[in-house]
Design a protein around this motif. Sequence first.
Motif, PDB file in Angstrom:
ATOM      1  N   VAL A 319      -3.214  36.050  40.364  1.00 30.76           N
ATOM      2  CA  VAL A 319      -3.189  36.270  38.911  1.00 30.76           C
ATOM      3  C   VAL A 319      -4.583  36.067  38.321  1.00 30.76           C
ATOM      4  O   VAL A 319      -5.030  36.841  37.463  1.00 30.76           O
ATOM      5  N   PHE A 320      -5.281  35.046  38.780  1.00 27.09           N
ATOM      6  CA  PHE A 320      -6.634  34.782  38.286  1.00 27.09           C
ATOM      7  C   PHE A 320      -7.553  35.969  38.567  1.00 27.09           C
ATOM      8  O   PHE A 320      -8.338  36.377  37.710  1.00 27.09           O
ATOM      9  N   ARG A 321      -7.443  36.532  39.782  1.00 32.43           N
ATOM     10  CA  ARG A 321      -8.270  37.693  40.117  1.00 32.43           C
ATOM     11  C   ARG A 321      -7.853  38.910  39.291  1.00 32.43           C
ATOM     12  O   ARG A 321      -8.696  39.683  38.836  1.00 32.43           O
ATOM     13  N   GLY A 322      -6.547  39.084  39.087  1.00 32.48           N
ATOM     14  CA  GLY A 322      -6.079  40.217  38.299  1.00 32.48           C
ATOM     15  C   GLY A 322      -6.542  40.178  36.859  1.00 32.48           C
ATOM     16  O   GLY A 322      -6.667  41.225  36.206  1.00 32.48           O
ATOM     17  N   LEU A 323      -6.805  38.985  36.350  1.00 28.38           N
ATOM     18  CA  LEU A 323      -7.301  38.838  34.971  1.00 28.38           C
ATOM     19  C   LEU A 323      -8.822  38.889  34.898  1.00 28.38           C
ATOM     20  O   LEU A 323      -9.390  38.683  33.815  1.00 28.38           O
ATOM     21  N   GLY A 324      -9.474  39.153  36.016  1.00 32.53           N
ATOM     22  CA  GLY A 324     -10.936  39.268  36.016  1.00 32.53           C
ATOM     23  C   GLY A 324     -11.649  37.942  36.109  1.00 32.53           C
ATOM     24  O   GLY A 324     -12.818  37.841  35.708  1.00 32.53           O
ATOM     25  N   GLY A 325     -10.979  36.928  36.663  1.00 35.96           N
ATOM     26  CA  GLY A 325     -11.587  35.606  36.734  1.00 35.96           C
ATOM     27  C   GLY A 325     -12.814  35.557  37.628  1.00 35.96           C
ATOM     28  O   GLY A 325     -13.783  34.856  37.322  1.00 35.96           O
ATOM     29  N   GLU A 326     -12.790  36.297  38.740  1.00 40.59           N
ATOM     30  CA  GLU A 326     -13.941  36.283  39.641  1.00 40.59           C
ATOM     31  C   GLU A 326     -15.181  36.864  38.971  1.00 40.59           C
ATOM     32  O   GLU A 326     -16.294  36.347  39.137  1.00 40.59           O
ATOM     33  N   THR A 327     -14.984  37.936  38.208  1.00 39.10           N
ATOM     34  CA  THR A 327     -16.124  38.526  37.479  1.00 39.10           C
ATOM     35  C   THR A 327     -16.676  37.533  36.467  1.00 39.10           C
ATOM     36  O   THR A 327     -17.899  37.417  36.289  1.00 39.10           O
ATOM     37  N   LEU A 328     -15.772  36.805  35.796  1.00 37.43           N
ATOM     38  CA  LEU A 328     -16.207  35.804  34.821  1.00 37.43           C
ATOM     39  C   LEU A 328     -17.050  34.726  35.486  1.00 37.43           C
ATOM     40  O   LEU A 328     -18.109  34.337  34.967  1.00 37.43           O
ATOM     41  N   GLU A 330     -18.722  34.937  38.379  1.00 35.87           N
ATOM     42  CA  GLU A 330     -19.982  35.517  38.858  1.00 35.87           C
ATOM     43  C   GLU A 330     -20.989  35.665  37.725  1.00 35.87           C
ATOM     44  O   GLU A 330     -22.164  35.321  37.871  1.00 35.87           O
ATOM     45  N   ASP A 331     -20.537  36.178  36.601  1.00 37.69           N
ATOM     46  CA  ASP A 331     -21.445  36.359  35.459  1.00 37.69           C
ATOM     47  C   ASP A 331     -21.937  35.019  34.931  1.00 37.69           C
ATOM     48  O   ASP A 331     -23.112  34.877  34.558  1.00 37.69           O
ATOM     49  N   PHE A 332     -21.052  34.029  34.932  1.00 34.41           N
ATOM     50  CA  PHE A 332     -21.439  32.716  34.428  1.00 34.41           C
ATOM     51  C   PHE A 332     -22.486  32.076  35.335  1.00 34.41           C
ATOM     52  O   PHE A 332     -23.492  31.533  34.870  1.00 34.41           O
ATOM     53  N   PHE A 333     -22.248  32.139  36.653  1.00 33.60           N
ATOM     54  CA  PHE A 333     -23.203  31.560  37.599  1.00 33.60           C
ATOM     55  C   PHE A 333     -24.536  32.297  37.557  1.00 33.60           C
ATOM     56  O   PHE A 333     -25.596  31.686  37.697  1.00 33.60           O
ATOM     57  N   ALA A 334     -24.475  33.611  37.392  1.00 35.02           N
ATOM     58  CA  ALA A 334     -25.713  34.389  37.347  1.00 35.02           C
ATOM     59  C   ALA A 334     -26.559  34.024  36.142  1.00 35.02           C
ATOM     60  O   ALA A 334     -27.797  34.119  36.191  1.00 35.02           O
ATOM     61  N   GLY A 335     -25.928  33.588  35.063  1.00 32.76           N
ATOM     62  CA  GLY A 335     -26.673  33.235  33.858  1.00 32.76           C
ATOM     63  C   GLY A 335     -27.134  31.803  33.800  1.00 32.76           C
ATOM     64  O   GLY A 335     -27.817  31.405  32.854  1.00 32.76           O
ATOM     65  N   LEU A 336     -26.777  31.001  34.800  1.00 34.41           N
ATOM     66  CA  LEU A 336     -27.190  29.596  34.801  1.00 34.41           C
ATOM     67  C   LEU A 336     -28.662  29.465  35.137  1.00 34.41           C
ATOM     68  O   LEU A 336     -29.183  30.192  35.995  1.00 34.41           O
ATOM     69  N   PRO A 337     -29.370  28.539  34.489  1.00 39.84           N
ATOM     70  CA  PRO A 337     -30.760  28.282  34.893  1.00 39.84           C
ATOM     71  C   PRO A 337     -30.804  27.588  36.244  1.00 39.84           C
ATOM     72  O   PRO A 337     -29.940  26.778  36.572  1.00 39.84           O
TER      73      PRO A 337
END
Length: 456
Positions: A319-328, A330-337
């Motif tokens: 369910v988490f993957r179906g709601l786009g949790g992995e993309t969320l 990935e984007d969050f980690f990519a934006g971390l300093p």
Amino acid sequence: MEFLALILFVLVCLVLMLGYPVAYSLAGTSLLFACLCWMFGVFDMAYLHALPSRLYGIMTNQTLLAVPLFVFMGVMLEKSRVAEQLLTAMAQLFGRYRAGLAISVILVGMLMAASTGIVGATVVTMGLLSLPSMLKRGYDPALATGSICATGTLGQIIPPSIALVLLGDVLSSAYQQAQLDMGIFSPDSVSVGDLFVGAIIPGLMLVGMYLLYVLGMGLFRPQAFSRDTPGPAEKLRLGLLLRALLPPLMLMVVVLGSILLGLATPTEAAGVGAVGAIVLAVSSRELNLQRLKEVMLSTTKVTSMVFLILIGASVFSLVFRGLGGETLIEDFFAGLPGGVVGAMMLVMLVIFLLGFILDFIEITFVVVPIVGPVLLAMGVDPVWLGIMIAINLQTSFLTPPFGFALFYLRGVAPPEVRTSDMYRGVVPFIGIQLMLLAMLALWPELATWLPEVLYN
């Protein structure tokens, strides 16, 4: 739509904190949330069509077969008085010296961790056997309880550890998922044996640091051992010592040695360990039909809990993957300093905090599948990541006010031992574990060198 995945994660945590069973909380909350989102057209039920194949994969997973076997081995050794015999022999060997009983507790706890791999069993057993003796000999209650709690949590990191078995399986799936996300099709993976080998050096280092701390207390703060003064030399009964030490040591050598030498998989070694535990119980005349029933019942309960949580976590992850949790994520980690360093620090902090309210099984099955593929895709070594997570969870098991080891010991400690004494006693050991985490962060080779030497 990705923000719905975050709402789902928060809802699951809230339901868990309300005290509902973990497996049903994960599966029930995820299914209800998925149905609501489907009704509003923001969730594709095709993701749940993968659930039968997930469950079949769990049923046919040879690695997970090691869980009931290692649990059976640990419970059998706990019931057959192996720890009591070990503590008697070690106390005779070191009891003539200041802090000798604390040293005995740490060494016996290390052997119990390597034999059982179960944190609660080690803490409760050592608390019942050694805490009254330590208090009687004038130990500071804080030092006595702190050393027992810290030693009991060694079952998280010293193989064969149930935590490492579960982490190895989850990280293997995460590693394959990370490779697929990067378009790499490779049979390479991380195994439970890799984690077992990688944990040997950090585990021994942790035991050595515990011993140095206790010895330092004996030298610089002798009042912590007010009546633990050296007595007349007692004749060492070598036969008693050998009878207590050799059986568990031989079992450890057979189980771990077969894995290290590549003679057996962790599952096969777990089967050997279970049979070896039965042999030890028979040889010590501690096995009867009633005790066998108790061991089998305890093993069934623990194994059922683990696999039910795994099934619930599978529903949650779909369910988490179906709601786009992995993309969320990935984007969050990519934006971390700080890139990988910043992402690792955040993940370690989140796992540490979740360790206050969740057991290592829930964290392994819920959190690691979410963050694992992202971190591995960023180039993090899977063996190093697994060891870091295991030690982090071990530290959270000790940290007041919610540390599980503290609750285990509180249940068997005498009434005169205050909870504040226990909190005060574990603080230095928490510092030692955080020091080891920092050393592993600076020198990852502490976890990765031995697997590379043995398997490359």
